[in-house]
Design an enzyme around this catalytic site. Sequence first.
Site, PDB file in Angstrom:
ATOM      1  N   TYR A  95       0.809  -1.219   0.000  1.00 50.07           N
ATOM      2  CA  TYR A  95       0.000   0.000   0.000  1.00 50.07           C
ATOM      3  C   TYR A  95       0.844   1.271   0.000  1.00 50.07           C
ATOM      4  CZ  TYR A  95      -4.800  -1.680   0.309  1.00 50.07           C
ATOM      5  OH  TYR A  95      -6.027  -2.212   0.022  1.00 50.07           O
ATOM      6  N   GLU A 141      -2.048 -28.172  19.676  1.00 42.11           N
ATOM      7  CA  GLU A 141      -2.831 -27.727  18.522  1.00 42.11           C
ATOM      8  C   GLU A 141      -3.897 -26.728  18.923  1.00 42.11           C
ATOM      9  OE1 GLU A 141      -4.641 -30.896  16.264  1.00 42.11           O
ATOM     10  OE2 GLU A 141      -6.068 -29.565  15.284  1.00 42.11           O
TER      11      GLU A 141
END
Lengths: 415, 415
Positions: A158, A244
């Site tokens: 950007y 996890e």
Amino acid sequence: MWVTKMPRKSKSKSKSKKKKMSDDKKTLTDWISGKWIENIRKIRPPKKAKKLKLPENVHVVQELSAQELHKKIHELTRKLTKDILTKGEVNFEIPTRSAGNVIYDEVNDLLLLGNKTFTRSLLSLRSARESAMTMRVLELIHYLIEENIHATKREVYYNDPALFKEQSNSDSIIEDIAALMATPRDSLHVVAAAKGAVIGRLKFKEGGDEIDCTKQGTGGKSITPFIDTITDIESDAEFILIVEKDAAFLRLAEDRFYNKYPSIIVTGKGQPDIATRMFVKKLQRELRLPVLGFVDSDPYGMKILLVYSIGSKRLSYETMFLATPDIKWLGVLPSDLDKYNIPKSARLKMTPADIKTGKLLLKEPFIARRKKWARELSLMVQTKTKAEIQALASHGFRFLTQEYLPQKLETADWI
Amino acid sequence: MWVTKMPRKSKSKSKSKKKKMSDDKKTLTDWISGKWIENIRKIRPPKKAKKLKLPENVHVVQELSAQELHKKIHELTRKLTKDILTKGEVNFEIPTRSAGNVIYDEVNDLLLLGNKTFTRSLLSLRSARESAMTMRVLELIHYLIEENIHATKREVYYNDPALFKEQSNSDSIIEDIAALMATPRDSLHVVAAAKGAVIGRLKFKEGGDEIDCTKQGTGGKSITPFIDTITDIESDAEFILIVEKDAAFLRLAEDRFYNKYPSIIVTGKGQPDIATRMFVKKLQRELRLPVLGFVDSDPYGMKILLVYSIGSKRLSYETMFLATPDIKWLGVLPSDLDKYNIPKSARLKMTPADIKTGKLLLKEPFIARRKKWARELSLMVQTKTKAEIQALASHGFRFLTQEYLPQKLETADWI
């Protein structure tokens, strides 16, 4: 038992210390015999091997401090300016990032860059745009380094969307510059967002702030994507436990598992992002501790372990910085379901897609090489049964922290 | 300027304090006139209104301490036992959770439960299974409370998958028990996973650990799902800033924006989860500070603001605990794109789906009521243009923290 253990010397050439934390509390418990500590120490990674004599024309890709990178950028621009004045041309010689030119030395955990390069000329019509983008990204990185701030790839894009047109263009140039500087991307201060968390027997500095991960409540510390701002890593942990799921992380945090079994607990909250993987790798590299993985007993859990262990399948320039070698699969092993009497009602039937993924994984060389992993995965596929970590709660909320994990550690039941 | 501000008295009946932090540093800067502090104080929420005299047969739904809940569970079970012995039957009288029986008093920020109930009888064939599940969940919650630990809905399910069969069954029973106890679900110690982070001028205790959010590096503190374990909230901030995206959060954290503009910065990392919304609500409730929202200028960003402000569309028993009333939309406003000269190349064309969502939102009563929001949203839909927060980087990496946000605050440019 951990209060009497021998202090380990820190890795050479590292700022980290493995020293006794000042606020230790003795947390001996009767129901732990202490066999686990022997088990864990047996799988400690070796202290770093001596550096090999490198073949000629091969460069080691390594992290650079802001100062070092700043110097390298200035050297490059001086050379480019000189070339304009003396030769009347400006060429970037950029190392190719193809697999053939990037060699990973697993023994020494080194990434090597060969001498294949390609030329990007500012004066050629074909590459003028690429060269202009390269100069622009170099300028932006120079700004980040001078200001000592970090940015995401998207922010870099950007800064000049009219020039880059697509983010994929600026992304690719960023990787080119990383190769040009023989450094990983994060040394360029260009990072990706992060969602992981850490808790346990670990202290470090982050952007100057002292972080004590034994005092992070139950939510833990958010892992920063600015991994290079993490310094002064200290720990008296015996191992790193990758979890996890957030739910298991919270159970371990609430029960302060890390004080009973001195450890560092990390979760990527599902599929781990780049920052979480870099963080785990940095911890292992600096502290030289074993890493244990604790995931669902399904092909997706196995894939998560693989992402930590070997990175994504595509062996790219970038992912090779993220692999943590030699992770042990602690659980939930498919064979655990019978061993720990997980009731049938808490087990799940694998979907056809699960079974297909499992069979494909069995064909992967990485799985085939690890015979015990392959055996467990075969068992999963044959029984067509999977189970989540939370299935352990069928024996009660605290079965995980008070029985399952202690027994796994006591009996060295990892593969 | 904030070092001289008047201390605010803390809300009554709250453990929180708004006191001077001991480690303050004066961070006056020349480029800020200080007008912003007047602006911000004008939108402070009122101190809590006096409690209304409640109509008869209406119960206030309120957070319960573990001790209070424990007592209530024991009272209920004593009553049930007595009923068996004297009446030969066991009935649960459970308040219905339908919209008609749950009234939200916005002025006093109170949730009221009417006197409509339904009966669940252990002896009726029709509801015997539901009653058995209710007893089982009650037993599990009793265990959580006695042990003072927390669990996820999924873990509750896995404690007895043979009985519950589907997680939706145990989930529904958990909400029944919350209504029965006239308390939000988290008071039952049943929580959901969280991914949010916080940084800034805020201190609190979490599970006994003292957390100082001014010393959390750049990654911030992971928000715990165990919101009830957060106590002793202290802050000298002037406002709470909700940020949609991690990248903007990191920029604010790295520049220590919260020290220049004393504030608390929270991100849900995209769509906020329940814990992050409860956390923001708890902060606002205890600290009585204005809440400003900073999201992408697109319908999805607007939806995120709405989730914080009014919860999800379905006005359920649960979501009403999560709404933070009166959030101001700070940016990125569709009108900001021209006002701050965001280049065309950094703006994005809305997809047909975006435009459809935008038009649907315009029809929502909540948007229609807030005329300025509706005007901005209309502008977005008319120009068919959206922009990400990162588009501000088209004026440089630090435009966000050094120009955009300061100017917004100085000119009270929120709606």
